[in-house]
Design a protein around this motif. Sequence first.
Motif, mmCIF file in Angstrom:
data_model
loop_
_atom_site.group_PDB
_atom_site.id
_atom_site.type_symbol
_atom_site.label_atom_id
_atom_site.label_comp_id
_atom_site.label_asym_id
_atom_site.label_seq_id
_atom_site.Cartn_x
_atom_site.Cartn_y
_atom_site.Cartn_z
ATOM 1 N N VAL A 82 -12.349 -8.225 1.451
ATOM 2 C CA VAL A 82 -13.419 -8.426 1.633
ATOM 3 C C VAL A 82 -12.883 -10.703 0.635
ATOM 4 N N SER A 83 -12.169 -10.310 -0.660
ATOM 5 C CA SER A 83 -12.275 -10.996 -0.699
ATOM 6 C C SER A 83 -10.581 -11.552 -1.201
ATOM 7 N N ASP A 84 -9.564 -10.720 -0.712
ATOM 8 C CA ASP A 84 -8.038 -10.432 -1.708
ATOM 9 C C ASP A 84 -7.589 -10.594 -0.310
ATOM 10 N N HIS A 85 -8.688 -10.879 0.813
ATOM 11 C CA HIS A 85 -7.965 -10.399 2.530
ATOM 12 C C HIS A 85 -6.731 -9.493 2.530
ATOM 13 N N VAL A 86 -6.857 -8.688 2.474
ATOM 14 C CA VAL A 86 -5.949 -7.351 3.011
ATOM 15 C C VAL A 86 -6.207 -6.737 3.850
ATOM 16 N N ASN A 87 -4.648 -6.972 4.603
ATOM 17 C CA ASN A 87 -4.898 -6.351 6.263
ATOM 18 C C ASN A 87 -5.980 -4.456 5.936
ATOM 19 N N ILE A 89 -5.140 -2.036 8.263
ATOM 20 C CA ILE A 89 -4.290 -1.642 8.685
ATOM 21 C C ILE A 89 -2.614 -1.854 8.230
ATOM 22 N N HIS A 90 -2.445 -2.884 7.188
ATOM 23 C CA HIS A 90 -1.716 -3.013 7.012
ATOM 24 C C HIS A 90 -1.527 -2.258 5.143
ATOM 25 N N PHE A 91 -2.726 -2.263 5.276
ATOM 26 C CA PHE A 91 -2.989 -1.027 3.587
ATOM 27 C C PHE A 91 -2.946 0.167 4.554
ATOM 28 N N LEU A 92 -2.605 0.980 4.892
ATOM 29 C CA LEU A 92 -3.373 2.059 5.078
ATOM 30 C C LEU A 92 -1.688 2.974 6.109
ATOM 31 N N THR A 93 -0.617 1.987 5.948
ATOM 32 C CA THR A 93 0.550 1.770 7.263
ATOM 33 C C THR A 93 1.678 1.694 6.555
ATOM 34 N N SER A 94 1.334 0.340 5.107
ATOM 35 C CA SER A 94 2.872 0.123 4.824
ATOM 36 C C SER A 94 3.099 1.126 3.576
ATOM 37 N N THR A 95 4.460 1.465 3.674
ATOM 38 C CA THR A 95 4.679 2.227 1.965
ATOM 39 C C THR A 95 5.429 1.766 0.748
ATOM 40 N N ASP A 96 4.953 -0.760 1.153
ATOM 41 C CA ASP A 96 5.096 -1.230 -0.102
ATOM 42 C C ASP A 96 4.353 -1.277 -0.847
ATOM 43 N N TRP A 97 4.051 -1.095 -1.903
ATOM 44 C CA TRP A 97 3.094 -0.735 -2.795
ATOM 45 C C TRP A 97 3.404 -1.576 -4.269
ATOM 46 N N ASN A 104 0.715 -8.603 0.664
ATOM 47 C CA ASN A 104 1.245 -8.449 1.308
ATOM 48 C C ASN A 104 2.025 -7.154 1.042
ATOM 49 N N HIS A 105 1.923 -6.579 -0.287
ATOM 50 C CA HIS A 105 2.677 -5.489 -0.445
ATOM 51 C C HIS A 105 1.277 -5.001 -1.342
ATOM 52 N N VAL A 106 0.554 -4.766 -0.684
ATOM 53 C CA VAL A 106 -0.790 -3.458 -1.011
ATOM 54 C C VAL A 106 -0.165 -2.841 -0.009
ATOM 55 N N GLY A 107 0.666 -1.920 0.186
ATOM 56 C CA GLY A 107 0.471 -0.678 0.928
ATOM 57 C C GLY A 107 0.423 0.979 0.562
ATOM 58 N N ALA A 108 -0.831 1.600 0.713
ATOM 59 C CA ALA A 108 -0.740 3.391 0.440
ATOM 60 C C ALA A 108 -0.654 3.898 1.232
ATOM 61 N N ALA A 109 0.194 3.896 2.373
ATOM 62 C CA ALA A 109 0.700 4.944 3.135
ATOM 63 C C ALA A 109 1.539 6.087 2.432
ATOM 64 N N VAL A 110 2.336 5.495 1.041
ATOM 65 C CA VAL A 110 3.158 6.539 0.565
ATOM 66 C C VAL A 110 2.116 8.189 0.072
ATOM 67 N N MET A 111 0.724 6.873 -1.498
ATOM 68 C CA MET A 111 -0.122 8.038 -1.258
ATOM 69 C C MET A 111 -0.985 8.168 -0.588
ATOM 70 N N ILE A 112 -1.361 7.934 0.387
ATOM 71 C CA ILE A 112 -1.899 9.412 1.499
ATOM 72 C C ILE A 112 -1.425 9.669 2.375
ATOM 73 N N ALA A 303 -6.980 -3.705 -5.951
ATOM 74 C CA ALA A 303 -6.259 -2.144 -4.806
ATOM 75 C C ALA A 303 -6.654 -0.425 -5.194
ATOM 76 N N LEU A 304 -6.985 -0.900 -6.544
ATOM 77 C CA LEU A 304 -6.520 0.941 -6.891
ATOM 78 C C LEU A 304 -7.940 1.111 -7.013
ATOM 79 N N TRP A 305 -9.181 -0.001 -6.480
ATOM 80 C CA TRP A 305 -10.599 0.787 -6.394
ATOM 81 C C TRP A 305 -10.497 1.259 -4.367
#
Length: 331
Positions: A82-87, A89-97, A104-112, A303-305
């Motif tokens: 909401v505040s930082d406007h991270v997508n 889909i990008h958050f769930l599928t990207s491996t760039d953390w 554009n570097h907030v991707g949690a796919a690796v941890m998931i 992002a950690l939250w």
Amino acid sequence: MDKKDKLKEVVDQAIASPHVPHVKLKKMGPTSVDIDKLTKPSKETHQEYWGKGLTYLAIVLIIVLVVSIIGFVGYHGLATFVSDHVNVIHFLTSTDWDPGEGKNHVGAAVMIVTSFLVTLLAALVATPFAIAIALYMTEYSSKKGANFLQSVTELLVGIPSVVYGFLGLTIIVPVIRKLFGGTGFGILAATLALFVMVLPTITSLTVDSLKAVPSHFRKASMALGSTHWQTIYHVVLRVATPRILTAVIFGMARAFGEALAVQMVIGNAVLMPYNLVSPSATLTSQLTSQMGNTVMGTLPNNALWSLALLLLIMSLVFNFLVKLIGKKGQK
């Protein structure tokens, strides 16, 4: 005539001309009954009111606590989107953390992916052992042997997770390093550590599920000529299957939410695992290792939250699966 007068009249008539002789009623006269005392709440009634009040208060406090936790984690977890406007889909599928570099570097796919791999592998390894131990305790072992195994299981449950992590760090990791090379950290080490941690949980619940099978099912199977093992395989295990699945899901929930032990043996490298002995990171390990290094309200902290929100959602999913399997088991 009010209610008290009517009650006094009924009581006087009952004492004056009892239909059933009674020793105590013979000693009572028509005017020896205190109507006011009869109409006032007794001490036991007051205790019941207090008990109900405390029970309802505890229920309300629990509901408020759960709603507060969900609201607090949800508010901070959704700030990333909401505040930082991270997508999303990008958050769930990207491996760039690397949240410090921007949205554009907030991707949690690796941890998931790693969290689910570690959880599923630990459950797959622990479930056969748990079922075998539970069958031995309920179907073959003597009472003393079952009590001894029960004590060992309860002891394993009470060991802190940091002890499991330390044992994994000093025993499992060096052994894996010697056998397979590399650093020894990775999914395999985390799986073995979680296997020991979730085994008591699954075993205890499986024992309860096997004991809950009615004894007349076993007797009926034996009466039809089945052997002991045939009765166990075709009757006991089939009847207890829904409860055993519930035990496995509880074990998976324990494994999915474990933080400290996993953090100590998995390597904490945000890299997509290409084998079982390559370092990686889970949702919980990333949270525990990085939360103290961020500033509240910044993108890295939000992002950690969001990772914490994912963990909370998964906990709710596990609870929903337990309820769903329980209902099917009742049917």
